[in-house]
Design a protein around this motif. Structure first.
Motif, PDB file in Angstrom:
ATOM      1  N   GLN A  10      87.490 -50.091  20.167  1.00  0.00           N
ATOM      2  CA  GLN A  10      87.773 -48.954  21.039  1.00  0.00           C
ATOM      3  C   GLN A  10      88.853 -48.064  20.434  1.00  0.00           C
ATOM      4  OE1 GLN A  10      88.796 -50.881  24.694  1.00  0.00           O
ATOM      5  NE2 GLN A  10      86.679 -51.399  25.250  1.00  0.00           N
ATOM      6  N   THR A  11      89.867 -48.654  19.854  1.00  0.00           N
ATOM      7  CA  THR A  11      90.925 -47.856  19.219  1.00  0.00           C
ATOM      8  C   THR A  11      90.370 -47.035  18.065  1.00  0.00           C
ATOM      9  OG1 THR A  11      92.540 -49.556  19.780  1.00  0.00           O
ATOM     10  CG2 THR A  11      93.160 -47.990  18.058  1.00  0.00           C
ATOM     11  N   TRP A  12      89.489 -47.634  17.283  1.00  0.00           N
ATOM     12  CA  TRP A  12      88.871 -46.924  16.141  1.00  0.00           C
ATOM     13  C   TRP A  12      88.026 -45.750  16.618  1.00  0.00           C
ATOM     14  CZ3 TRP A  12      89.015 -45.805  11.332  1.00  0.00           C
ATOM     15  CH2 TRP A  12      87.892 -45.355  10.678  1.00  0.00           C
ATOM     16  N   VAL A  13      87.215 -45.965  17.661  1.00  0.00           N
ATOM     17  CA  VAL A  13      86.372 -44.883  18.197  1.00  0.00           C
ATOM     18  C   VAL A  13      87.232 -43.747  18.728  1.00  0.00           C
ATOM     19  CG1 VAL A  13      84.694 -44.290  19.974  1.00  0.00           C
ATOM     20  CG2 VAL A  13      84.448 -46.430  18.696  1.00  0.00           C
ATOM     21  N   ALA A  14      88.304 -44.094  19.456  1.00  0.00           N
ATOM     22  CA  ALA A  14      89.183 -43.060  19.995  1.00  0.00           C
ATOM     23  C   ALA A  14      89.846 -42.267  18.884  1.00  0.00           C
ATOM     24  CB  ALA A  14      90.250 -43.711  20.893  1.00  0.00           C
ATOM     25  N   MET A  15      90.243 -42.944  17.803  1.00  0.00           N
ATOM     26  CA  MET A  15      90.881 -42.247  16.683  1.00  0.00           C
ATOM     27  C   MET A  15      89.918 -41.263  16.037  1.00  0.00           C
ATOM     28  SD  MET A  15      92.383 -43.881  13.187  1.00  0.00           S
ATOM     29  CE  MET A  15      90.700 -44.198  12.657  1.00  0.00           C
ATOM     30  N   VAL A  16      88.656 -41.689  15.815  1.00  0.00           N
ATOM     31  CA  VAL A  16      87.672 -40.801  15.190  1.00  0.00           C
ATOM     32  C   VAL A  16      87.409 -39.589  16.065  1.00  0.00           C
ATOM     33  CG1 VAL A  16      85.271 -40.638  14.458  1.00  0.00           C
ATOM     34  CG2 VAL A  16      86.593 -42.682  13.909  1.00  0.00           C
ATOM     35  N   ILE A  17      87.269 -39.805  17.398  1.00  0.00           N
ATOM     36  CA  ILE A  17      87.020 -38.676  18.305  1.00  0.00           C
ATOM     37  C   ILE A  17      88.194 -37.709  18.287  1.00  0.00           C
ATOM     38  CG2 ILE A  17      86.697 -38.051  20.721  1.00  0.00           C
ATOM     39  CD1 ILE A  17      85.168 -40.678  21.079  1.00  0.00           C
ATOM     40  N   GLY A  18      89.406 -38.259  18.282  1.00  0.00           N
ATOM     41  CA  GLY A  18      90.584 -37.387  18.271  1.00  0.00           C
ATOM     42  C   GLY A  18      90.671 -36.561  17.011  1.00  0.00           C
ATOM     43  N   LEU A  19      90.374 -37.181  15.851  1.00  0.00           N
ATOM     44  CA  LEU A  19      90.418 -36.442  14.592  1.00  0.00           C
ATOM     45  C   LEU A  19      89.355 -35.351  14.560  1.00  0.00           C
ATOM     46  CD1 LEU A  19      91.004 -39.384  12.090  1.00  0.00           C
ATOM     47  CD2 LEU A  19      92.642 -37.618  12.745  1.00  0.00           C
ATOM     48  N   CYS A  20      88.162 -35.652  15.080  1.00  0.00           N
ATOM     49  CA  CYS A  20      87.101 -34.635  15.099  1.00  0.00           C
ATOM     50  C   CYS A  20      87.482 -33.465  15.988  1.00  0.00           C
ATOM     51  CB  CYS A  20      85.798 -35.264  15.574  1.00  0.00           C
ATOM     52  SG  CYS A  20      85.101 -36.480  14.425  1.00  0.00           S
ATOM     53  N   LEU A  21      88.093 -33.759  17.174  1.00  0.00           N
ATOM     54  CA  LEU A  21      88.528 -32.671  18.054  1.00  0.00           C
ATOM     55  C   LEU A  21      89.607 -31.835  17.386  1.00  0.00           C
ATOM     56  CD1 LEU A  21      88.654 -34.526  21.509  1.00  0.00           C
ATOM     57  CD2 LEU A  21      86.994 -32.804  20.765  1.00  0.00           C
ATOM     58  N   LEU A  22      90.512 -32.495  16.664  1.00  0.00           N
ATOM     59  CA  LEU A  22      91.566 -31.760  15.972  1.00  0.00           C
ATOM     60  C   LEU A  22      90.990 -30.845  14.900  1.00  0.00           C
ATOM     61  CD1 LEU A  22      94.579 -31.293  15.488  1.00  0.00           C
ATOM     62  CD2 LEU A  22      94.565 -33.253  13.933  1.00  0.00           C
ATOM     63  N   ALA A  23      89.920 -31.320  14.200  1.00  0.00           N
ATOM     64  CA  ALA A  23      89.306 -30.496  13.156  1.00  0.00           C
ATOM     65  C   ALA A  23      88.600 -29.284  13.731  1.00  0.00           C
ATOM     66  CB  ALA A  23      88.307 -31.339  12.348  1.00  0.00           C
ATOM     67  N   ILE A  71     105.179 -34.582   6.542  1.00  0.00           N
ATOM     68  CA  ILE A  71     104.619 -35.904   6.275  1.00  0.00           C
ATOM     69  C   ILE A  71     103.653 -36.284   7.396  1.00  0.00           C
ATOM     70  CG2 ILE A  71     105.119 -38.355   5.952  1.00  0.00           C
ATOM     71  CD1 ILE A  71     105.988 -36.592   3.639  1.00  0.00           C
ATOM     72  N   VAL A  72     102.453 -36.740   7.009  1.00  0.00           N
ATOM     73  CA  VAL A  72     101.442 -37.212   7.965  1.00  0.00           C
ATOM     74  C   VAL A  72     101.155 -38.676   7.643  1.00  0.00           C
ATOM     75  CG1 VAL A  72      99.110 -36.915   8.869  1.00  0.00           C
ATOM     76  CG2 VAL A  72     100.426 -34.910   8.126  1.00  0.00           C
ATOM     77  N   PRO A  73     101.713 -39.646   8.393  1.00  0.00           N
ATOM     78  CA  PRO A  73     101.420 -41.056   8.126  1.00  0.00           C
ATOM     79  C   PRO A  73      99.935 -41.355   8.332  1.00  0.00           C
ATOM     80  CG  PRO A  73     103.345 -40.825   9.554  1.00  0.00           C
ATOM     81  CD  PRO A  73     102.688 -39.485   9.496  1.00  0.00           C
ATOM     82  N   MET A  74      99.348 -42.137   7.430  1.00  0.00           N
ATOM     83  CA  MET A  74      97.924 -42.475   7.507  1.00  0.00           C
ATOM     84  C   MET A  74      97.758 -43.985   7.521  1.00  0.00           C
ATOM     85  SD  MET A  74      96.189 -39.835   4.731  1.00  0.00           S
ATOM     86  CE  MET A  74      96.875 -40.769   3.346  1.00  0.00           C
ATOM     87  N   GLN A  75      96.922 -44.487   8.435  1.00  0.00           N
ATOM     88  CA  GLN A  75      96.490 -45.867   8.364  1.00  0.00           C
ATOM     89  C   GLN A  75      95.432 -45.983   7.268  1.00  0.00           C
ATOM     90  OE1 GLN A  75      97.983 -48.234   9.962  1.00  0.00           O
ATOM     91  NE2 GLN A  75      99.265 -46.872  11.203  1.00  0.00           N
ATOM     92  N   PHE A  76      95.101 -47.213   6.875  1.00  0.00           N
ATOM     93  CA  PHE A  76      94.165 -47.416   5.775  1.00  0.00           C
ATOM     94  C   PHE A  76      92.821 -46.743   6.060  1.00  0.00           C
ATOM     95  CE2 PHE A  76      97.200 -50.795   4.950  1.00  0.00           C
ATOM     96  CZ  PHE A  76      97.283 -50.801   3.576  1.00  0.00           C
ATOM     97  N   GLU A  77      92.309 -46.863   7.318  1.00  0.00           N
ATOM     98  CA  GLU A  77      90.990 -46.319   7.625  1.00  0.00           C
ATOM     99  C   GLU A  77      91.014 -44.805   7.797  1.00  0.00           C
ATOM    100  OE1 GLU A  77      92.581 -48.530   9.420  1.00  0.00           O
ATOM    101  OE2 GLU A  77      91.475 -50.440   9.407  1.00  0.00           O
ATOM    102  N   GLU A  78      92.191 -44.219   8.016  1.00  0.00           N
ATOM    103  CA  GLU A  78      92.262 -42.800   8.328  1.00  0.00           C
ATOM    104  C   GLU A  78      92.196 -41.905   7.096  1.00  0.00           C
ATOM    105  OE1 GLU A  78      95.110 -43.182  12.289  1.00  0.00           O
ATOM    106  OE2 GLU A  78      95.949 -42.529  10.389  1.00  0.00           O
TER     107      GLU A  78
END
Length: 616
Positions: A10-23, A71-78
């Motif tokens: 669920q956290t991964w799905v929410a992160m992807v949706i948030g990044l897409c909305l930001l783009a 600076i934009v911190p990134m997790q490994f998957e991001e």
């Protein structure tokens, strides 16, 4: 799926949706046009990443005031998502993630990190540490880790997993051979989990254990390293080979001129400045070669090389075996038919014709060939020699028949030939070749390449020996002349007062004479293989960048002309500039440009701008 797995998904799905909305946000919501976003891999968490790299962003903002760096911190998957969506302009990641981004999104490295060990020691390479608790007698070797509970950082972490995985495979262990492999997304929990006994062994990048000791969180006597190695000039605990340190890379959409400014600013950063101290580094250097990283990922078939070399020989045989059998059958039939035709053709020739042709070939070979040929009995007594052999030795054909093969051998070389002749008598050799001094009638010696072959009877006994001698004296003289000419050229280049540089077709230094090294302030080793324009011709005198595509010095690599300038402005290693005059000449071999030669010298400064002149 367990509750922990569902939450992670669920956290991964929410992160992807948030990044897409930001783009997809409209421009008014986006960052300012002059803001440059640096995506940093948060290997110890976002807060640690900000604490470590925020000073670097401020440093770049001061050095390049027309932009503001963030600076934009990134997790490994991001990291792949942020780069693909153009949400970061520069990246600071481990080399494995950089290699993946380079192949998939064409990011380009611009500098490589220099890790700070002390005020006097810096390193640009790192490895992995495989460790367990102290006094754990069950794990002394890599092979002992079979069926162990293992903790690592992330499956894309180079120092925290991938390097160790290669070492495991080199010792016969695959990922499935462990009882469990748990990725904790951070180096600190890996060390803590091993010390608490939740895991039997762990993997972190080199330097992390020493950093936790400096922070007062652990002591080294709590742990032991499995398969400790020693690398020259590398004082940290390590269990694997070493690979290049983290690079700063520019995204595909990032302007090249901005990337050049960032690279120059970072390479100018000293170890004493706050940005370096806060990051715990010694600064940045010219980018390393990351080919070893690509080869490592290819060997392990990790992204972006998941399908690399998956077509194994066994799979090819399993898939195409019937075609292979059919082709083999056709080849066998064709071979049998060919041999049958050859045999029938030979049978059609008369014996007399064979004898005549054989005699003609023998006479042409024996009497007219330039090589010296001698026929001897099995005991070495000479039977016959051709004209060339007689001319080499100075003996007549009659005198030759009174000699033994040993009469032409220097006694000092006899020990080399006797074992070879013995092997030939025993049937282990049918021929051999060696260089020797052939003794002549006047007592002198002649350098020759001497080959001995034997003719055996049906029982395998030697019937006759055939010796062939080729005069090497002209070749020896030619080799000496070539060495003398090369030494002369090298001496001229070394004593020349003008700077002389060779440039290959890529615009990089291929050779450098001492005068050029002295004038430019770089050592010869620092110049070889590096781009000419970027090292000493990169700016005009007023500090304005000099575009490489406008460089007249390297333009001769495309137009094949010779250019001369009497009022150029060149730059030394220490950043100082000087007026110079130069001649840049293309090297053309067989109508193809293979490089260029640049001859330059420092001159009295003039006020006119560089305007090269075409020379005939």
């Amino acid at each position: 799926m367990n509750i922990k797995g569902m939450k992670k998904q669920q956290t991964w799905v929410a992160m992807v949706i948030g990044l897409c909305l930001l783009a997809w946000l409209p421009p008014s919501w986006a960052a300012d046009a002059y803001e440059i976003r640096i995506g940093v891999l948060a290997k110890r968490g976002p807060q640690k990443a900000l604490e470590r790299w925020q000073a670097t962003a401020r440093y770049l903002s001061e050095k390049i005031p027309e932009h503001r760096f963030r600076i934009v911190p990134m997790q490994f998957e991001e990291a792949p998502i942020l780069v693909e969506k153009e949400l970061v302009d520069l990246t600071i990641t481990n080399p494995a993630i950089y290699a993946d981004l380079a192949v998939r999104f064409n990011v380009q490295r611009i500098v490589t990190l220099k890790n700070r060990l002390s005020s006097k020691q810096n390193i640009t390479r790192f490895g992995s540490v495989i460790f367990t608790r102290k006094y754990n007698q069950n794990f002394r070797r890599i092979q002992d880790l079979a069926n162990a509970r293992l903790a690592a950082v992330h499956d894309t972490s180079l120092g925290g997993w991938i390097m160790a995985l290669k070492t495991f495979q080199n010792h016969g262990l695959n990922r499935g051979d462990f009882s469990n492999v748990t990725f904790l997304n951070n180096h600190d929990p890996v060390v803590e989990g091993v010390l608490e006994g939740r895991f039997e062994a762990g993997v972190v990048r080199t330097g992390h254990l020493e950093k936790m000791v400096q922070e007062g969180r652990i002591t080294l006597n709590q742990l032991q390293v499995i398969r400790p190695l020693k690398h020259e000039g590398f004082p940290l605990l390590v269990s694997t080979r070493l690979y290049p340190e983290w690079p700063v890379a520019k995204a595909r959409h990032t302007d090249n001129r901005l990337a050049l400014k960032v690279a120059m600013a970072l390479m100018a950063l000293t170890a004493e400045e706050p940005a370096a101290l806060k990051a715990g580094i010694a600064g940045w250097s010219i980018p390393e070669n990351y080919q070893s990283i690509h080869e490592l990922l290819q060997d392990l078939q990790l992204p972006p090389y998941e399908t690399f070399n998956t077509l194994s020989p066994g799979r090819v045989v399993h898939t195409y075996w019937y075609w292979m059998v059919l082709i083999l059958f056709v080849v066998l039939i064709q071979t049998w038919l060919t041999r049958r035709v050859i045999k029938l053709n030979r049978a059609l020739k008369s014996r007399q014709q064979k004898v005549q042709e054989s005699e003609m070939r023998m006479r042409a070979t024996f009497e007219q060939v330039a090589s010296g040929i001698v026929l001897t009995h099995a005991d070495g007594r000479l039977d016959r020699a051709n004209h060339a052999f007689c001319a080499m030795t100075g003996y007549s054909a009659r005198e030759i028949r009174q000699k033994n093969l040993n009469d032409f051998t220097d006694p000092l070389q006899m020990s080399q030939e006797i074992p070879l002749f013995e092997k030939m008598r025993q049937g282990a050799l049918d021929h051999f070749t060696l260089q020797k001094q052939l003794l002549t009638k006047g007592g002198a010696s002649l350098p020759v390449l001497f080959s001995i072959s034997c003719v055996r009877d049906e029982k395998g006994d030697i019937q006759q020996l055939i010796g062939v001698a080729n005069d090497l004296s002209s070749i020896k003289k030619l080799q000496q002349d070539v060495r003398s000419e090369q030494q002369l050229k090298t001496t001229i280049l070394d004593i020349a007062g003008d700077g002389i540089l060779g440039i290959d077709t890529q615009g990089c230094h291929s050779f450098v004479n001492p005068a050029a090294s002295h004038i430019l302030g770089w050592s010869v080793d620092e110049l070889i293989g590096q781009p000419t324009h970027a090292m000493w011709h990169h700016h005009y005198k007023d500090g304005k960048p000099f575009p490489e595509q406008d460089c007249p010095i390297t333009s001769v690599l495309t137009n094949g002309q010779t250019l001369r300038s009497t009022n150029a402005w060149l730059w030394r290693k220490d950043g100082s500039g000087f007026a110079a005059e130069y001649i840049s000449t293309a090297i053309v071999e067989e109508d193809e440009i293979t490089g260029a030669v640049v001859v330059f010298r420092a001159v009295t400064e003039t006020q006119t701008q560089e305007e090269p002149t075409l020379m005939a």
